[in-house]
Design an enzyme around this catalytic site. Structure first.
Site, PDB file in Angstrom:
ATOM      1  N   ASN A 155      19.462  -0.906  32.363  1.00 35.87           N
ATOM      2  CA  ASN A 155      19.998  -2.163  32.303  1.00 35.87           C
ATOM      3  C   ASN A 155      21.307  -2.619  30.533  1.00 35.87           C
ATOM      4  O   ASN A 155      20.142  -1.872  29.513  1.00 35.87           O
ATOM      5  CB  ASN A 155      19.240  -3.259  31.794  1.00 35.87           C
ATOM      6  CG  ASN A 155      19.562  -4.387  32.048  1.00 35.87           C
ATOM      7  OD1 ASN A 155      20.339  -4.516  32.146  1.00 35.87           O
ATOM      8  ND2 ASN A 155      18.102  -5.283  31.303  1.00 35.87           N
ATOM      9  N   LYS A 191      22.998  -4.093  29.971  1.00 37.47           N
ATOM     10  CA  LYS A 191      23.163  -5.630  29.199  1.00 37.47           C
ATOM     11  C   LYS A 191      24.386  -5.686  28.499  1.00 37.47           C
ATOM     12  O   LYS A 191      24.711  -5.914  29.534  1.00 37.47           O
ATOM     13  CB  LYS A 191      21.470  -5.611  27.641  1.00 37.47           C
ATOM     14  CG  LYS A 191      20.417  -5.187  27.929  1.00 37.47           C
ATOM     15  CD  LYS A 191      19.010  -6.181  27.610  1.00 37.47           C
ATOM     16  CE  LYS A 191      17.616  -4.950  27.740  1.00 37.47           C
ATOM     17  NZ  LYS A 191      16.846  -5.477  26.695  1.00 37.47           N
ATOM     18  N   HIS A 217      14.295 -11.464  34.378  1.00 37.06           N
ATOM     19  CA  HIS A 217      14.452 -10.220  33.321  1.00 37.06           C
ATOM     20  C   HIS A 217      13.989 -11.198  32.090  1.00 37.06           C
ATOM     21  O   HIS A 217      14.687 -12.303  32.171  1.00 37.06           O
ATOM     22  CB  HIS A 217      15.466  -9.644  32.084  1.00 37.06           C
ATOM     23  CG  HIS A 217      15.419  -8.863  31.690  1.00 37.06           C
ATOM     24  ND1 HIS A 217      15.579  -9.453  30.505  1.00 37.06           N
ATOM     25  CD2 HIS A 217      15.576  -7.459  32.176  1.00 37.06           C
ATOM     26  CE1 HIS A 217      15.290  -8.300  29.089  1.00 37.06           C
ATOM     27  NE2 HIS A 217      15.609  -6.995  30.154  1.00 37.06           N
ATOM     28  N   GLU A 267      15.443 -11.630  28.818  1.00 35.45           N
ATOM     29  CA  GLU A 267      15.600 -12.278  28.230  1.00 35.45           C
ATOM     30  C   GLU A 267      16.576 -13.857  28.897  1.00 35.45           C
ATOM     31  O   GLU A 267      16.982 -14.682  28.391  1.00 35.45           O
ATOM     32  CB  GLU A 267      16.989 -11.571  28.276  1.00 35.45           C
ATOM     33  CG  GLU A 267      16.684 -10.137  27.013  1.00 35.45           C
ATOM     34  CD  GLU A 267      16.901  -8.125  27.129  1.00 35.45           C
ATOM     35  OE1 GLU A 267      17.925  -8.951  27.868  1.00 35.45           O
ATOM     36  OE2 GLU A 267      16.812  -8.022  26.209  1.00 35.45           O
ATOM     37  N   GLU A 288       7.892  -5.298  32.541  1.00 33.75           N
ATOM     38  CA  GLU A 288       8.535  -5.088  30.930  1.00 33.75           C
ATOM     39  C   GLU A 288       7.685  -5.959  30.357  1.00 33.75           C
ATOM     40  O   GLU A 288       7.993  -7.054  29.970  1.00 33.75           O
ATOM     41  CB  GLU A 288      10.163  -5.351  30.820  1.00 33.75           C
ATOM     42  CG  GLU A 288      10.567  -4.347  32.024  1.00 33.75           C
ATOM     43  CD  GLU A 288      12.084  -4.608  31.716  1.00 33.75           C
ATOM     44  OE1 GLU A 288      13.046  -4.008  31.367  1.00 33.75           O
ATOM     45  OE2 GLU A 288      12.974  -5.908  31.544  1.00 33.75           O
ATOM     46  N   GLY A 331      13.238  -3.416  23.803  1.00 29.92           N
ATOM     47  CA  GLY A 331      14.594  -3.256  22.672  1.00 29.92           C
ATOM     48  C   GLY A 331      13.398  -3.237  20.810  1.00 29.92           C
ATOM     49  O   GLY A 331      14.704  -3.309  20.421  1.00 29.92           O
ATOM     50  N   SER A 340      11.387   0.129  25.348  1.00 33.61           N
ATOM     51  CA  SER A 340      11.543   1.302  24.822  1.00 33.61           C
ATOM     52  C   SER A 340      11.135   2.665  25.833  1.00 33.61           C
ATOM     53  O   SER A 340      10.855   3.527  24.855  1.00 33.61           O
ATOM     54  CB  SER A 340      10.460   0.949  23.779  1.00 33.61           C
ATOM     55  OG  SER A 340      11.145   0.223  22.975  1.00 33.61           O
TER      56      SER A 340
HETATM   57  P1  PGA Z   1      15.066  -1.534  26.345  1.00 32.65           P
HETATM   58  O1  PGA Z   1      15.427  -2.803  27.147  1.00 32.65           O
HETATM   59  O2  PGA Z   1      15.081  -0.376  26.668  1.00 32.65           O
HETATM   60  O3  PGA Z   1      16.262  -1.551  25.356  1.00 32.65           O
HETATM   61  O4  PGA Z   1      13.793  -1.243  25.392  1.00 32.65           O
HETATM   62  C1  PGA Z   1      14.623  -2.412  28.289  1.00 32.65           C
HETATM   63  C2  PGA Z   1      15.768  -4.044  29.527  1.00 32.65           C
HETATM   64  O5  PGA Z   1      14.943  -4.738  29.115  1.00 32.65           O
HETATM   65  O6  PGA Z   1      15.080  -3.615  30.688  1.00 32.65           O
END
Ligand code: PGA
Length: 248
Positions: free
Chosen positions: A9, A11, A95, A97, A166, A172, A210
């Site tokens: 992903n 982003k 997601h 976000e 998630e 993140g 992460s």
């Molecule tokens: P991350 O993000 O691996 O940077 O924690 C995962 C995601 O949000 O899909």
């Protein structure tokens, strides 16, 4: 058990030059074949670029969102038909976000999943609790409510989705769920899928938050973790390839 899926992903990261360099390195690493299914979910403006580079390789590509609407006066939205025009196989929906910054409700997420399915795009449906919710002991209730909305809307087609667990507090932050914490939630989600479809054991439930080159193997060893949704580590070819190999 289904073949594992490792999905990057990206982003809101990258540009033409960095995309080309990253994909060249990833594809070089996959030259002798991929040990699992692999995809990158990229910003929509780069789908054309990515599709041209990845066509005919083991790397699939996807979007990070899809409109629930078919077409028309929805400024800024991108339809499933448009995504199909660029050979998109996957679309992330729900997601955290997007739930957090764009006000996406369980109902909106379910509608997006349904539209994706109707167009032959596999939705990667994200669910996950915040730290506050985990601390309040509400993890199970939250993820089940989020998944239930999708199951309710798409019915028997639920067997065609990919689920991504998630935990919001792990995204993140460098703070990964332990393999045991993740497995416990994946088992809950698997049981919920079993109640909805006879194909639940062959469905993929990804872990995201992460996941990186060091912790991927232990997470991917868990019986109900069928792959990963990778943010930060998917922007570094060597790390992404290490995770892919850990999914073999
Ligand atoms: P991350 O993000 O691996 O940077 O924690 C995962 C995601 O949000 O899909």
């Amino acid at each position: 058990m289904a073949r594992k899926l490792i999905a990057g992903n990206w982003k809101m990261n990258g540009n033409r030059a960095t995309n080309a360099a990253l994909l060249a390195d990833v594809l070089q690493g996959l030259a002798s074949g991929a040990p699992c299914d692999v995809a990158v979910c990229v910003p929509s403006v780069y789908l054309d670029q990515v599709s041209q580079i990845a066509a005919g390789t083991p790397l699939a590509w996807g979007a990070q969102d899809v409109s629930a609407k078919e077409s028309g006066a929805f400024t800024g939205e991108i339809s499933a038909t448009m995504l199909k025009d660029f050979g998109v196989r996957f679309a992330i929906v729900g997601h955290s976000e997007r739930r957090q910054y764009h006000g996406e409700t369980d109902g909106v997420v379910a509608a997006k999943a349904q539209t994706a399915l109707a167009h032959g795009i596999t939705p990667i449906v994200c669910v996950g609790e915040t730290l506050e919710q985990r601390d309040a002991g509400a993890t199970e209730e939250v993820v089940k409510r989020q998944l239930a909305a999708v199951i309710h809307t798409v019915g028997h087609c639920v067997s065609e989705i990919v689920v991504a667990y998630e935990p919001v507090w792990a995204i993140g932050t460098g703070q990964t769920a332990t393999p045991e914490q993740a497995q416990a939630v994946h088992a809950v989600l698997r049981a919920q899928l079993h109640a909805a479809t006879e194909h639940a054991s062959g469905m993929r439930i990804l872990y995201g938050g992460s996941m990186n080159a060091s912790n991927a193997a232990d997470l991917l060893k868990q019986p109900d973790i069928d792959g990963g949704l990778i943010g930060g580590a998917a922007l570094k070819a060597a790390d992404f390839l290490t995770i892919i190999r850990a999914a073999a």
